[in-house]
Design a protein around this motif. Sequence first.
Motif, PDB file in Angstrom:
ATOM      1  N   GLU A 102       0.757  -1.297   0.118  1.00 31.25           N
ATOM      2  CA  GLU A 102       0.016  -0.133  -0.018  1.00 31.25           C
ATOM      3  C   GLU A 102       0.846   1.352  -0.049  1.00 31.25           C
ATOM      4  O   GLU A 102       0.442   2.503  -0.611  1.00 31.25           O
ATOM      5  CB  GLU A 102      -0.827   0.007   1.221  1.00 31.25           C
ATOM      6  CG  GLU A 102      -1.942  -1.119   1.270  1.00 31.25           C
ATOM      7  CD  GLU A 102      -1.309  -2.282   2.256  1.00 31.25           C
ATOM      8  OE1 GLU A 102      -1.133  -2.331   3.331  1.00 31.25           O
ATOM      9  OE2 GLU A 102      -1.112  -3.237   1.403  1.00 31.25           O
ATOM     10  N   GLU A 106       2.276   1.340  -6.522  1.00 31.71           N
ATOM     11  CA  GLU A 106       0.874   0.963  -6.355  1.00 31.71           C
ATOM     12  C   GLU A 106      -0.117   2.195  -6.015  1.00 31.71           C
ATOM     13  O   GLU A 106      -1.269   1.906  -6.641  1.00 31.71           O
ATOM     14  CB  GLU A 106       0.983   0.031  -5.033  1.00 31.71           C
ATOM     15  CG  GLU A 106      -0.020  -1.130  -4.560  1.00 31.71           C
ATOM     16  CD  GLU A 106      -0.129  -1.879  -5.810  1.00 31.71           C
ATOM     17  OE1 GLU A 106      -1.289  -2.813  -5.968  1.00 31.71           O
ATOM     18  OE2 GLU A 106       1.073  -2.243  -6.255  1.00 31.71           O
ATOM     19  N   GLN A 107       0.178   3.040  -5.536  1.00 35.41           N
ATOM     20  CA  GLN A 107      -0.671   4.161  -5.048  1.00 35.41           C
ATOM     21  C   GLN A 107      -1.168   4.497  -6.675  1.00 35.41           C
ATOM     22  O   GLN A 107      -2.293   4.949  -6.819  1.00 35.41           O
ATOM     23  CB  GLN A 107       0.054   5.073  -4.471  1.00 35.41           C
ATOM     24  CG  GLN A 107       0.113   4.755  -2.930  1.00 35.41           C
ATOM     25  CD  GLN A 107       0.727   6.101  -2.037  1.00 35.41           C
ATOM     26  OE1 GLN A 107       0.139   6.950  -2.246  1.00 35.41           O
ATOM     27  NE2 GLN A 107       1.506   5.529  -1.007  1.00 35.41           N
ATOM     28  N   LYS A 115      -3.404   2.407  -8.445  1.00 35.57           N
ATOM     29  CA  LYS A 115      -4.834   2.821  -7.799  1.00 35.57           C
ATOM     30  C   LYS A 115      -5.671   3.923  -8.446  1.00 35.57           C
ATOM     31  O   LYS A 115      -6.758   3.961  -8.841  1.00 35.57           O
ATOM     32  CB  LYS A 115      -4.678   2.849  -6.466  1.00 35.57           C
ATOM     33  CG  LYS A 115      -4.820   1.402  -5.638  1.00 35.57           C
ATOM     34  CD  LYS A 115      -4.863   1.636  -4.362  1.00 35.57           C
ATOM     35  CE  LYS A 115      -4.518  -0.026  -3.830  1.00 35.57           C
ATOM     36  NZ  LYS A 115      -3.892   0.330  -2.367  1.00 35.57           N
ATOM     37  N   ARG A 131      -8.835   4.390 -10.701  1.00 41.55           N
ATOM     38  CA  ARG A 131     -10.050   5.306 -10.194  1.00 41.55           C
ATOM     39  C   ARG A 131     -10.278   6.384 -11.357  1.00 41.55           C
ATOM     40  O   ARG A 131     -11.447   6.558 -11.461  1.00 41.55           O
ATOM     41  CB  ARG A 131      -9.538   6.122  -8.839  1.00 41.55           C
ATOM     42  CG  ARG A 131     -10.350   5.992  -7.878  1.00 41.55           C
ATOM     43  CD  ARG A 131     -10.132   6.943  -6.667  1.00 41.55           C
ATOM     44  NE  ARG A 131      -8.794   6.359  -6.108  1.00 41.55           N
ATOM     45  CZ  ARG A 131      -7.727   7.107  -5.826  1.00 41.55           C
ATOM     46  NH1 ARG A 131      -7.871   8.477  -6.013  1.00 41.55           N
ATOM     47  NH2 ARG A 131      -6.754   6.575  -5.163  1.00 41.55           N
TER      48      ARG A 131
END
Lengths: 346, 313
Positions: free
Chosen positions: B19, B24-25, B28, B32
């Motif tokens: 995380e 990874e961020q 995401k 989104r």
Amino acid sequence: MFKRLRGLFSSDLSIDLGTANTLIYVRGRGVVLDEPSVVAIRHHGNQRTVAAVGLDAKRMLGRTPGNITAIRPMKDGVIADFHVTEKMLQHFINKVHENSFLTPSPRVLVCVPCMSTQVERRAIRESAMGAGAREVFLIEEPMAAAIGAGLPVEEANGSMVVDIGGGTTEIAIISLNGVVYAQSVRVGGDRFDEAIVSYVRRHYGSLIGEATAERIKEEIGCAYPGSELREIDVRGRNLAEGIPRSFTLNSNEILEALQEPLSAIVQAVKSALEQSPPELASDIAERGLVLTGGGALLRDIDKLIAEETGLPVIIAEEPLTCVARGGGRALEMIDQHTFDLLSTEG
Amino acid sequence: MTDTLATQDDIQADVQLPENMPGEQLKKGRERMQLSTREVSEQLNLKHSFVQMIEDDNYSALPGATFVRGYLRAYAKLVGVDAEALVDAYNANFNEEPKPEERYKPVETIKPQRSFSDPLIKYTTLAVVAALIALSIMWWQSRNGAEPLSLVQSDTVTVETSEGETIIAQMDLSGAEESPITEQVIAVEEGDATEAADAVTENTEVTADDAATETTAVAEEPTPEEIGQAVMGQERFTITFTEECWVEVTDGRDIKVVANLKQAGEESVVEGLPPFKLMIGNAGGAVVTYQGEEVDLKPHTNRNNIARFTLGE
């Protein structure tokens, strides 16, 4: 001889003698001074004395009585007033040596615009000498900026750096510690301010000062449409009524105002890319170009250049201090081997 | 290529919490925004492989920390992720050299320049200079220190002469307070003994009236016999003057016994502990008789007619 003795009590300095701000990097201590390049001069008849230097003097800019003039001794990246520049440098050098009981006499590395003439370089060297430096080295600004931004200048790989300063924008392609191509356009933060001043005069019929224009640029200035709309309240003297009036500006208006200087910068970047050798151009296309200097803080300027050139654009960390830090690192390398970093003439 | 990437990713995934990883961020965030990696690479003008490497947190093949931080910032701005947190995460996890400044090490060969401006050396130099100044001040004071005392003494002497013929040569004031009365030396001018006594008693009255200064020496009856008994080991000699002379006599205890201007025809009897140091101005006008013998002043007289010599060594 005496200078050498005093030199024992001084530290090596790297000075970014900019049109807008002067930064001093002290070896082993980092950037210790960041002040506007402004000097306030007090007149007594024919005699001129320095009333204030740096921040204090900048506050006086445009607010002085008859016997004091606040001036910016640097214009377009080079010296406009030799003696005042010398006094200013002297003041700054003494300031960073506060705890010394002798007059300092450091070794100084000064950054010069890459397109400056021999005469301009010599003027900078002489004024640094006059300010008490023991030895003066000159380095081209984009080279210092590239080192300060952490680019791999020593590799056989093209790096492109665009340093948008107060007076000039320096564009350079660097490889193997050398400048392959360099260009300097006399467009920078000051031009942005002027553009804002004239825009406001044209569209609102009001006069604002340079300091206000700078504040507008910092708060709502942007270089690329599409981001959120910001507004600012400004007070200026209405030309028709002669009375100070308040009005509101938004970021789109500032974008319109800045079109001309911004397109000059974009043009210069494009022409630099046109001129670069194909191998280096491909390196740059892969990695991108790096923005440094105060102009890099203009909102979305990276987006504008990326859009116009089709290259990845990166804003260096702490773009304001890149040149001073890079100069400092060059200073550390002087005694090593990389003398080719320094500019020889002047 | 994808294989090697995958294995590296696995290794890193084992070590770090996924995380927190910047890639990874960003991934995401991109999902989104419903963007593909190719769209991102077009927006950022980055190579498609670079975008994939960033999302995989595999930075080894990317150009360098400066560039990676720049890419991360641009990408974060595009997908609406906090850029600074991302860069911090990158610095913490992947960047061995957290700040670009430390990439170039200072060169060792130019250390001397820096070491001289060291505070240690600076303050040592300051201390040495201060010590030198202090020493020279002390020396200066010790050299000049004797003069004010002699001035005070000559003052008292002139006051006493105006009183009468008896001259009481008051010695060093501090010495007078510390030393017992018997040690005080009184030089009595040769002449009428009773006159001398009268003069002295007068003097005592005056001082008693004043009651401020303790000229205890005067309180004693200064007859020659008494003085002779009081102080053992004292010697006396006489100086006869044929012309006006300045005389200074210092005895063995460094006490100024006589310091006075003498008129022609006067005679002084000097008492004190030998050896006596004499200084006679206008030496031609004085005859010194010591232990019954006349002392030849000529060898001791300089060009200015001043004799300096020592008696009773």
